[in-house]
Motif scaffolding. Structure first.
Motif, PDB file in Angstrom:
ATOM      1  N   VAL A   1       8.929  -6.374   3.523  1.00 57.65           N
ATOM      2  CA  VAL A   1       7.871  -7.387   3.633  1.00 57.65           C
ATOM      3  C   VAL A   1       6.764  -6.736   4.453  1.00 57.65           C
ATOM      4  CG1 VAL A   1       7.224  -9.660   4.523  1.00 57.65           C
ATOM      5  CG2 VAL A   1       9.520  -9.311   3.567  1.00 57.65           C
ATOM      6  N   ALA A   2       5.563  -6.683   3.891  1.00 59.28           N
ATOM      7  CA  ALA A   2       4.449  -6.014   4.579  1.00 59.28           C
ATOM      8  C   ALA A   2       4.259  -6.572   5.984  1.00 59.28           C
ATOM      9  CB  ALA A   2       3.160  -6.171   3.767  1.00 59.28           C
ATOM     10  N   ALA A   3       3.949  -5.691   6.922  1.00 57.39           N
ATOM     11  CA  ALA A   3       3.750  -6.079   8.312  1.00 57.39           C
ATOM     12  C   ALA A   3       2.493  -6.931   8.453  1.00 57.39           C
ATOM     13  CB  ALA A   3       3.649  -4.834   9.184  1.00 57.39           C
ATOM     14  N   GLY A   4       2.499  -7.797   9.440  1.00 57.70           N
ATOM     15  CA  GLY A   4       1.340  -8.648   9.705  1.00 57.70           C
ATOM     16  C   GLY A   4       1.074  -8.721  11.192  1.00 57.70           C
ATOM     17  N   GLY A   5      -0.146  -9.049  11.545  1.00 55.07           N
ATOM     18  CA  GLY A   5      -0.524  -9.237  12.937  1.00 55.07           C
ATOM     19  C   GLY A   5      -0.792  -7.957  13.697  1.00 55.07           C
ATOM     20  N   GLU A   6      -0.692  -6.812  13.008  1.00 61.88           N
ATOM     21  CA  GLU A   6      -0.855  -5.530  13.689  1.00 61.88           C
ATOM     22  C   GLU A   6      -2.277  -5.014  13.538  1.00 61.88           C
ATOM     23  OE1 GLU A   6      -0.411  -4.270   9.515  1.00 61.88           O
ATOM     24  OE2 GLU A   6       0.420  -5.870  10.685  1.00 61.88           O
ATOM     25  N   SER A   7      -2.617  -4.055  14.400  1.00 62.49           N
ATOM     26  CA  SER A   7      -3.898  -3.364  14.261  1.00 62.49           C
ATOM     27  C   SER A   7      -3.735  -2.264  13.224  1.00 62.49           C
ATOM     28  CB  SER A   7      -4.326  -2.791  15.614  1.00 62.49           C
ATOM     29  OG  SER A   7      -3.337  -1.913  16.100  1.00 62.49           O
ATOM     30  N   ASN A   8      -4.772  -1.502  12.980  1.00 60.87           N
ATOM     31  CA  ASN A   8      -4.710  -0.500  11.919  1.00 60.87           C
ATOM     32  C   ASN A   8      -4.293   0.878  12.413  1.00 60.87           C
ATOM     33  OD1 ASN A   8      -6.972   0.276  13.263  1.00 60.87           O
ATOM     34  ND2 ASN A   8      -8.348   0.240  11.511  1.00 60.87           N
ATOM     35  N   ASP A   9      -3.458   0.931  13.425  1.00 60.98           N
ATOM     36  CA  ASP A   9      -3.030   2.219  13.962  1.00 60.98           C
ATOM     37  C   ASP A   9      -1.530   2.261  14.242  1.00 60.98           C
ATOM     38  OD1 ASP A   9      -2.937   0.478  16.072  1.00 60.98           O
ATOM     39  OD2 ASP A   9      -3.847   1.838  17.503  1.00 60.98           O
ATOM     40  N   ASN A  10      -0.745   1.525  13.476  1.00 58.89           N
ATOM     41  CA  ASN A  10       0.699   1.453  13.711  1.00 58.89           C
ATOM     42  C   ASN A  10       1.438   2.548  12.964  1.00 58.89           C
ATOM     43  OD1 ASN A  10       1.920  -1.398  14.942  1.00 58.89           O
ATOM     44  ND2 ASN A  10      -0.234  -1.435  14.380  1.00 58.89           N
ATOM     45  N   THR A  11       2.201   3.352  13.696  1.00 59.07           N
ATOM     46  CA  THR A  11       3.062   4.343  13.062  1.00 59.07           C
ATOM     47  C   THR A  11       4.477   4.185  13.597  1.00 59.07           C
ATOM     48  OG1 THR A  11       2.553   6.064  14.693  1.00 59.07           O
ATOM     49  CG2 THR A  11       1.191   6.006  12.689  1.00 59.07           C
TER      50      THR A  11
ATOM     51  N   PHE B   1       5.199   7.348  10.137  1.00 61.85           N
ATOM     52  CA  PHE B   1       5.017   6.496   8.954  1.00 61.85           C
ATOM     53  C   PHE B   1       3.916   5.486   9.239  1.00 61.85           C
ATOM     54  CE2 PHE B   1       6.094   2.610   6.545  1.00 61.85           C
ATOM     55  CZ  PHE B   1       5.950   3.107   5.263  1.00 61.85           C
ATOM     56  N   ASP B   2       2.911   5.420   8.371  1.00 59.69           N
ATOM     57  CA  ASP B   2       1.754   4.543   8.546  1.00 59.69           C
ATOM     58  C   ASP B   2       2.114   3.128   8.106  1.00 59.69           C
ATOM     59  OD1 ASP B   2      -0.734   3.398   8.782  1.00 59.69           O
ATOM     60  OD2 ASP B   2      -1.763   4.886   7.540  1.00 59.69           O
ATOM     61  N   LEU B   3       2.600   2.326   9.050  1.00 56.83           N
ATOM     62  CA  LEU B   3       3.100   0.988   8.731  1.00 56.83           C
ATOM     63  C   LEU B   3       2.004   0.054   8.247  1.00 56.83           C
ATOM     64  CD1 LEU B   3       5.445  -1.048   8.687  1.00 56.83           C
ATOM     65  CD2 LEU B   3       4.866  -1.608  11.054  1.00 56.83           C
ATOM     66  N   ASP B   4       0.855   0.050   8.901  1.00 53.05           N
ATOM     67  CA  ASP B   4      -0.178  -0.921   8.546  1.00 53.05           C
ATOM     68  C   ASP B   4      -0.780  -0.662   7.169  1.00 53.05           C
ATOM     69  OD1 ASP B   4      -2.637   0.923   9.273  1.00 53.05           O
ATOM     70  OD2 ASP B   4      -1.322   0.907  11.012  1.00 53.05           O
ATOM     71  N   ALA B   5      -0.632   0.548   6.633  1.00 49.57           N
ATOM     72  CA  ALA B   5      -1.158   0.864   5.297  1.00 49.57           C
ATOM     73  C   ALA B   5      -0.105   0.672   4.212  1.00 49.57           C
ATOM     74  CB  ALA B   5      -1.668   2.300   5.271  1.00 49.57           C
ATOM     75  N   ALA B   6       1.124   0.332   4.588  1.00 49.98           N
ATOM     76  CA  ALA B   6       2.226   0.271   3.630  1.00 49.98           C
ATOM     77  C   ALA B   6       2.420  -1.135   3.070  1.00 49.98           C
ATOM     78  CB  ALA B   6       3.518   0.734   4.294  1.00 49.98           C
ATOM     79  N   ALA B   7       2.607  -1.196   1.769  1.00 45.94           N
ATOM     80  CA  ALA B   7       2.913  -2.450   1.090  1.00 45.94           C
ATOM     81  C   ALA B   7       4.425  -2.568   0.923  1.00 45.94           C
ATOM     82  CB  ALA B   7       2.234  -2.473  -0.277  1.00 45.94           C
ATOM     83  N   ALA B   8       4.885  -3.757   0.587  1.00 45.85           N
ATOM     84  CA  ALA B   8       6.305  -3.953   0.297  1.00 45.85           C
ATOM     85  C   ALA B   8       6.720  -2.987  -0.806  1.00 45.85           C
ATOM     86  CB  ALA B   8       6.566  -5.392  -0.116  1.00 45.85           C
ATOM     87  N   GLY B   9       7.869  -2.364  -0.622  1.00 51.82           N
ATOM     88  CA  GLY B   9       8.371  -1.399  -1.583  1.00 51.82           C
ATOM     89  C   GLY B   9       8.055   0.042  -1.234  1.00 51.82           C
ATOM     90  N   ALA B  10       7.237   0.269  -0.202  1.00 49.38           N
ATOM     91  CA  ALA B  10       6.895   1.635   0.198  1.00 49.38           C
ATOM     92  C   ALA B  10       8.047   2.264   0.975  1.00 49.38           C
ATOM     93  CB  ALA B  10       5.640   1.633   1.058  1.00 49.38           C
ATOM     94  N   TYR B  11       8.361   3.505   0.647  1.00 48.02           N
ATOM     95  CA  TYR B  11       9.386   4.277   1.355  1.00 48.02           C
ATOM     96  C   TYR B  11       8.717   5.328   2.224  1.00 48.02           C
ATOM     97  CZ  TYR B  11      13.253   2.523  -1.500  1.00 48.02           C
ATOM     98  OH  TYR B  11      14.194   1.729  -2.093  1.00 48.02           O
TER      99      TYR B  11
END
Length: 165
Positions: free
Chosen positions: A70-80, A97-107
């Motif tokens: 489930v895509a992350a929410g509430g974060e800034s654009n610098d989460n790894t 791993f760039d969490l804030d740029a990742a959609a559901a299903g990203a490995y």
């Protein structure tokens, strides 16, 4: 920095698969960032360590990683995120791993310095919030690992089935 234990609770318990041939086995754990913040008692932050999967002593972790479920929410654009064994190699399996740029299903891809790790004493595979101005308040990831018991094999006469005869 805080450490939040959301591990699968296996600890020193028997492994899911026991075999005379020491067959590798797969383990996974879903991490909910909202639940992690609740367990911590405050918002998540950079340098927080989330313990995800217990690793029994005398185990080799052949590989580990994460998938965004489930895509992350509430974060800034610098989460790894990093995945590894804190104190041994905190980013062995996943590094940055760039969490804030990742959609559901990203490995996450393995780190460049990836290698299997031998765990002599019980430990955990951890997710490190490596960078975050504002860490996620929602979203889920699935942390997975492929592990193998490397204890010495019991002698043929020392197995329980011989006691049943």
């Amino acid at each position: 920095m805080a450490t939040i234990d959301l591990s699968n609770g296996l600890g020193g318990a028997p492994r899911p698969v026991r075999s005379l041939t020491n067959i590798p086995y797969f383990v996974e754990r879903e991490i909910d960032f909202a639940a992690a913040a609740t367990a911590k008692g405050s918002v998540l932050a950079a340098a927080d360590v989330i313990e995800a999967i217990d690793v029994p002593a005398n185990t080799v972790v052949l590989n580990a990683g994460l998938e965004v479920t489930v895509a992350a929410g509430g974060e800034s654009n610098d989460n790894t995120l990093d995945v590894g064994i804190t104190g041994v190699d905190a980013d062995c399996f996943v590094d940055g791993f760039d969490l804030d740029a990742a959609a559901a299903g990203a490995y996450a891809q393995n780190a460049a310095a990836y290698q299997p790790l031998v765990v002599a004493t019980a430990d955990t595979i951890d997710v490190l919030i490596a960078t975050a101005t504002t860490a996620p308040t929602s979203g889920k990831i699935r942390v997975w690992a492929l592990m193998c018991n490397i204890d010495a094999k019991p002698a043929p006469g020392g197995v329980d089935r011989d006691l049943l005869a």
